[in-house]
Scaffold this motif. Structure first.
Motif, PDB file in Angstrom:
ATOM      1  N   GLN A  53       0.830  -1.198   0.000  1.00 59.70           N
ATOM      2  CA  GLN A  53       0.000   0.000   0.000  1.00 59.70           C
ATOM      3  C   GLN A  53       0.869   1.253   0.000  1.00 59.70           C
ATOM      4  O   GLN A  53       2.023   1.230   0.445  1.00 59.70           O
ATOM      5  CB  GLN A  53      -0.906   0.012   1.229  1.00 59.70           C
ATOM      6  CG  GLN A  53      -2.041  -1.000   1.164  1.00 59.70           C
ATOM      7  CD  GLN A  53      -3.020  -0.832   2.309  1.00 59.70           C
ATOM      8  OE1 GLN A  53      -2.654  -0.380   3.394  1.00 59.70           O
ATOM      9  NE2 GLN A  53      -4.270  -1.195   2.072  1.00 59.70           N
ATOM     10  N   ALA A  54       0.310   2.327  -0.502  1.00 61.38           N
ATOM     11  CA  ALA A  54       1.027   3.602  -0.493  1.00 61.38           C
ATOM     12  C   ALA A  54       1.463   3.938   0.935  1.00 61.38           C
ATOM     13  O   ALA A  54       0.697   3.746   1.891  1.00 61.38           O
ATOM     14  CB  ALA A  54       0.129   4.692  -1.046  1.00 61.38           C
TER      15      ALA A  54
ATOM     16  N   GLN B 220      11.048   0.201 -14.849  1.00 59.33           N
ATOM     17  CA  GLN B 220      10.312   0.386 -16.092  1.00 59.33           C
ATOM     18  C   GLN B 220       8.832   0.146 -15.840  1.00 59.33           C
ATOM     19  O   GLN B 220       8.428  -0.958 -15.455  1.00 59.33           O
ATOM     20  CB  GLN B 220      10.829  -0.555 -17.176  1.00 59.33           C
ATOM     21  CG  GLN B 220      10.248  -0.289 -18.549  1.00 59.33           C
ATOM     22  CD  GLN B 220      11.005  -1.020 -19.637  1.00 59.33           C
ATOM     23  OE1 GLN B 220      11.739  -1.979 -19.386  1.00 59.33           O
ATOM     24  NE2 GLN B 220      10.845  -0.581 -20.878  1.00 59.33           N
ATOM     25  N   ALA B 221       8.047   1.182 -16.055  1.00 60.04           N
ATOM     26  CA  ALA B 221       6.598   1.089 -15.935  1.00 60.04           C
ATOM     27  C   ALA B 221       6.016   0.731 -17.308  1.00 60.04           C
ATOM     28  O   ALA B 221       6.653   0.982 -18.339  1.00 60.04           O
ATOM     29  CB  ALA B 221       6.029   2.414 -15.440  1.00 60.04           C
ATOM     30  N   PRO B 222       4.811   0.170 -17.334  1.00 60.44           N
ATOM     31  CA  PRO B 222       4.195  -0.206 -18.614  1.00 60.44           C
ATOM     32  C   PRO B 222       4.108   0.979 -19.571  1.00 60.44           C
ATOM     33  O   PRO B 222       3.662   2.061 -19.198  1.00 60.44           O
ATOM     34  CB  PRO B 222       2.799  -0.685 -18.200  1.00 60.44           C
ATOM     35  CG  PRO B 222       2.974  -1.147 -16.798  1.00 60.44           C
ATOM     36  CD  PRO B 222       3.979  -0.221 -16.178  1.00 60.44           C
TER      37      PRO B 222
ATOM     38  N   PRO C  30       2.095   5.288  -5.518  1.00 64.37           N
ATOM     39  CA  PRO C  30       1.616   4.557  -6.705  1.00 64.37           C
ATOM     40  C   PRO C  30       2.493   4.786  -7.939  1.00 64.37           C
ATOM     41  O   PRO C  30       2.649   3.884  -8.762  1.00 64.37           O
ATOM     42  CB  PRO C  30       0.206   5.114  -6.894  1.00 64.37           C
ATOM     43  CG  PRO C  30      -0.234   5.463  -5.508  1.00 64.37           C
ATOM     44  CD  PRO C  30       1.002   5.992  -4.832  1.00 64.37           C
ATOM     45  N   GLY C  31       3.092   5.957  -8.043  1.00 62.01           N
ATOM     46  CA  GLY C  31       3.981   6.260  -9.164  1.00 62.01           C
ATOM     47  C   GLY C  31       5.271   5.461  -9.159  1.00 62.01           C
ATOM     48  O   GLY C  31       6.002   5.470 -10.158  1.00 62.01           O
ATOM     49  N   ASP C  32       5.548   4.757  -8.064  1.00 56.77           N
ATOM     50  CA  ASP C  32       6.734   3.897  -8.010  1.00 56.77           C
ATOM     51  C   ASP C  32       6.475   2.521  -8.610  1.00 56.77           C
ATOM     52  O   ASP C  32       7.399   1.712  -8.720  1.00 56.77           O
ATOM     53  CB  ASP C  32       7.191   3.724  -6.559  1.00 56.77           C
ATOM     54  CG  ASP C  32       7.665   5.019  -5.927  1.00 56.77           C
ATOM     55  OD1 ASP C  32       7.321   5.261  -4.743  1.00 56.77           O
ATOM     56  OD2 ASP C  32       8.366   5.792  -6.603  1.00 56.77           O
TER      57      ASP C  32
ATOM     58  N   THR D  32       4.406  -3.225  -7.042  1.00 57.38           N
ATOM     59  CA  THR D  32       3.118  -2.598  -7.275  1.00 57.38           C
ATOM     60  C   THR D  32       2.678  -1.887  -6.002  1.00 57.38           C
ATOM     61  O   THR D  32       2.623  -2.503  -4.939  1.00 57.38           O
ATOM     62  CB  THR D  32       2.059  -3.630  -7.681  1.00 57.38           C
ATOM     63  OG1 THR D  32       2.503  -4.330  -8.847  1.00 57.38           O
ATOM     64  CG2 THR D  32       0.729  -2.954  -7.984  1.00 57.38           C
ATOM     65  N   VAL D  33       2.400  -0.599  -6.126  1.00 57.88           N
ATOM     66  CA  VAL D  33       1.991   0.206  -4.984  1.00 57.88           C
ATOM     67  C   VAL D  33       0.541   0.631  -5.193  1.00 57.88           C
ATOM     68  O   VAL D  33       0.235   1.325  -6.164  1.00 57.88           O
ATOM     69  CB  VAL D  33       2.891   1.437  -4.813  1.00 57.88           C
ATOM     70  CG1 VAL D  33       2.508   2.203  -3.549  1.00 57.88           C
ATOM     71  CG2 VAL D  33       4.355   1.032  -4.765  1.00 57.88           C
TER      72      VAL D  33
END
Length: 123
Positions: free
Chosen positions: A13-14, A39-41, A88-90, A120-121
């Motif tokens: 969780q955040a 690397q994010a999608p 969440p941006g991480d 996943t955050v």
């Protein structure tokens, strides 16, 4: 040749924390500067942090400065990324990498890569 294996990813969780581990085999990590990238999608792989061969010099992307800490234990041939106050941006796949040179901020500065671990955050 250096083989790198990341572990420690997961769902958090955040505001939570995770510690990523990068275990190396093949050659002693003391000969290499090390880095973490993510690397994010749909996005390019981006720099997160780097550490010199001795551990005496570290650098971070501004987006993680003050929240993430890179460290290494050359006796264990291992590099760590402690991630606190996650956002969440991480969310991304996190990769560790080894550089024969001094390392740097570009993917092209590194010679060996692990397969990545998903972080996943949730908000």
């Amino acid at each position: 040749q250096v083989q790198l294996v990341e572990s420690g990813g997961g769902l958090v969780q955040a505001g939570g924390s995770l510690r990523l581990t990068c275990a190396a085999s093949g050659r002693a990590l003391i000969n290499y500067a090390m880095g973490w990238f993510r690397q994010a999608p749909g996005k390019e792989r981006e720099f997160v942090a780097t550490i010199s061969w001795s551990g005496g010099d570290t650098n971070y992307d501004d987006s993680v400065k003050g929240r993430f800490t890179i460290s290494r234990d050359n006796a264990k041939n291992t590099v760590y990324l402690q991630m606190n106050s996650l956002k969440p941006g991480d969310t991304a796949v996190y990769y560790c990498a080894a550089a024969r040179g001094s390392g740097g901020y570009s993917v092209y500065d590194y010679n060996y890569w692990g397969q990545g671990t998903q972080v996943t955050v949730s908000s």
